[in-house]
Design a protein around this motif. Structure first.
Motif, short mmCIF file in Angstrom:
data_model
loop_
_atom_site.label_atom_id
_atom_site.label_comp_id
_atom_site.label_asym_id
_atom_site.label_seq_id
_atom_site.Cartn_x
_atom_site.Cartn_y
_atom_site.Cartn_z
N ASN A 144 0.82 -1.21 0.00
CA ASN A 144 0.00 0.00 0.00
C ASN A 144 0.86 1.26 0.00
O ASN A 144 1.99 1.27 0.50
CB ASN A 144 -0.87 0.04 1.25
N TYR A 145 0.28 2.34 -0.53
CA TYR A 145 0.91 3.65 -0.44
C TYR A 145 -0.19 4.70 -0.46
O TYR A 145 -1.32 4.42 -0.88
CB TYR A 145 1.89 3.88 -1.60
N ASN A 197 14.19 -5.45 -6.95
CA ASN A 197 13.12 -6.20 -6.29
C ASN A 197 11.76 -5.64 -6.70
O ASN A 197 11.58 -4.44 -6.76
CB ASN A 197 13.29 -6.14 -4.77
N VAL A 198 10.82 -6.54 -6.96
CA VAL A 198 9.53 -6.16 -7.55
C VAL A 198 8.40 -6.27 -6.53
O VAL A 198 8.29 -7.27 -5.80
CB VAL A 198 9.20 -7.05 -8.76
N ARG A 199 7.55 -5.23 -6.51
CA ARG A 199 6.35 -5.25 -5.69
C ARG A 199 5.16 -4.77 -6.53
O ARG A 199 5.31 -3.94 -7.42
CB ARG A 199 6.50 -4.33 -4.46
N ASP A 200 3.99 -5.29 -6.20
CA ASP A 200 2.75 -4.80 -6.80
C ASP A 200 2.21 -3.72 -5.85
O ASP A 200 1.99 -3.98 -4.67
CB ASP A 200 1.75 -5.95 -6.93
N GLU A 217 -0.08 -3.47 -10.57
CA GLU A 217 0.85 -2.35 -10.83
C GLU A 217 2.24 -2.74 -10.31
O GLU A 217 2.73 -2.18 -9.33
CB GLU A 217 0.35 -1.08 -10.14
N GLU A 218 2.87 -3.70 -10.97
CA GLU A 218 4.18 -4.16 -10.52
C GLU A 218 5.28 -3.18 -10.91
O GLU A 218 5.37 -2.77 -12.08
CB GLU A 218 4.48 -5.54 -11.09
N THR A 273 -7.34 3.43 -9.08
CA THR A 273 -6.22 4.38 -9.19
C THR A 273 -5.00 3.74 -9.82
O THR A 273 -4.48 2.75 -9.30
CB THR A 273 -5.84 4.91 -7.79
N SER A 274 -4.54 4.29 -10.93
CA SER A 274 -3.30 3.82 -11.54
C SER A 274 -2.12 4.21 -10.67
O SER A 274 -2.23 5.14 -9.84
CB SER A 274 -3.12 4.42 -12.93
#
Length: 325
Positions: free
Chosen positions: A172-173, A204-207, A236-237, A286-287
């Protein structure tokens, strides 16, 4: 959402955004111990009943008995991965024993229980996405403690026929996120023209999911879901480096990145499949580009909020964000 709702950790990041979303719809009681990650300013303009209490406290059972909520939403958690590496026992105590205490209250007084989990419970995945039925393989004390809480919640569901629903969301953000996490820390350090540390190669990848979208997902599970587990993802990786680069471009400060030694046990990629949730009608609104622009703008315009927080954000220490907090 109607009726009475008890929200633990309601002065934290995701919890406060959720409370803001439902405050005009339901009778909300917020429980928080105001430790790291919580901030009284998060709900200063929201009319809710607040109880200062730790979820591990036996008095939680009395509170649940007296309030008799229709739902308990458990956002309360120790959440920063780096902190869990330094002090794992506090994470086990809060995230497992605290959840157990809440579950016991829900069992005694027949309250629907919504556990806020994390995609980190599954561990890393190099390709594809985890589904709700996949085994758990957490890597850090934080993610292991959250996995323990989920397993305990599902055990209560099976043993006591308690209505338990778990959401496991991607990173989350958004507004009100504690400054030590990746995105707010990047913004704040950039505003001070300080180097922005990035672990390892930054690959390192996060969605990433905007917090309002996750809050709507949690509400959807409460209103339309059934007992069980629901993954929450936005598709949204981004690599950590892409996230930091985007923020610095927005702020017009592209040359502040500093690569630092990688964190122990740093998972390469997280990804969860949210098909089950989307079948309930939920979709992210939200993109990433829109959400990150809104988030950067919020931190720029609300310096009063983060300047008053005693955190290590201006120290040059490694970091990365995690889902809760």
């Amino acid at each position: 959402m109607q009726g009475k709702v008890l929200v633990t950790g309601g002065y934290g990041f995701i919890g406060s955004n959720f409370v803001r979303m439902i405050a005009n719809q339901a009778d909300v009681v917020v429980v928080d111990n105001f430790s790291v990650g919580s901030n009284r300013a998060n709900l200063r303009d929201v009319p809710v009943k607040t109880v200062e209490l730790d979820i591990r406290d036996p008095r939680m059972l009395d509170l649940i008995r007296d309030e008799r909520p229709d739902f308990i939403f458990n956002f309360a958690a120790e959440s920063h991965v780096d902190r869990s590496i330094v002090d794992p026992l506090s994470f086990v105590s809060t995230n497992v024993l605290g959840t157990a205490n809440l579950l016991e209250g829900a069992r005694r007084y027949d309250v629907t229980f919504i556990q806020i989990g994390t995609d980190e419970e599954y561990g890393e995945i190099y390709s594809g996405s985890f589904r709700e039925t996949d085994p758990l393989n957490p890597s850090s004390p934080y993610s292991a403690s959250k996995a323990g809480a989920t397993l305990l919640a599902m055990a209560y569901a099976r043993t006591y026929h308690l209505d338990v629903r778990v959401t496991r969301s991607a990173n989350n953000y958004g507004p009100y996120q504690y400054p030590e996490k990746l995105i707010p820390k990047t913004v704040i350090r950039a505003l001070h023209n300080l180097p922005v540390p990035v672990y390892g190669t930054g690959k390192n990848v996060r969605d990433w999911i905007y917090v309002q979208d996750n809050c709507e997902a949690i509400l959807t599970v409460a209103e339309k879901g059934k007992p069980g587990i629901y993954n929450v993802s936005a598709g949204e990786e981004k690599t950590n480096l892409e996230v930091v680069t985007t923020i610095l471009e927005i702020l017009g400060k592209p040359n502040l990145i500093k690569f630092v030694e990688d964190r122990p046990g740093h998972d390469f990629r997280y990804s969860v499949d949210s098909t089950k949730l989307r079948e309930l009608g939920w979709r992210p609104r939200t993109s990433f580009r829109e959400g990150i622009s809104l988030t950067v703008d919020w931190y720029v315009k609300n310096r009063w909020w983060w300047e008053g927080i005693n955190s290590r954000v201006l120290e040059e220490t490694p970091f990365r964000g995690s889902v809760n907090g």
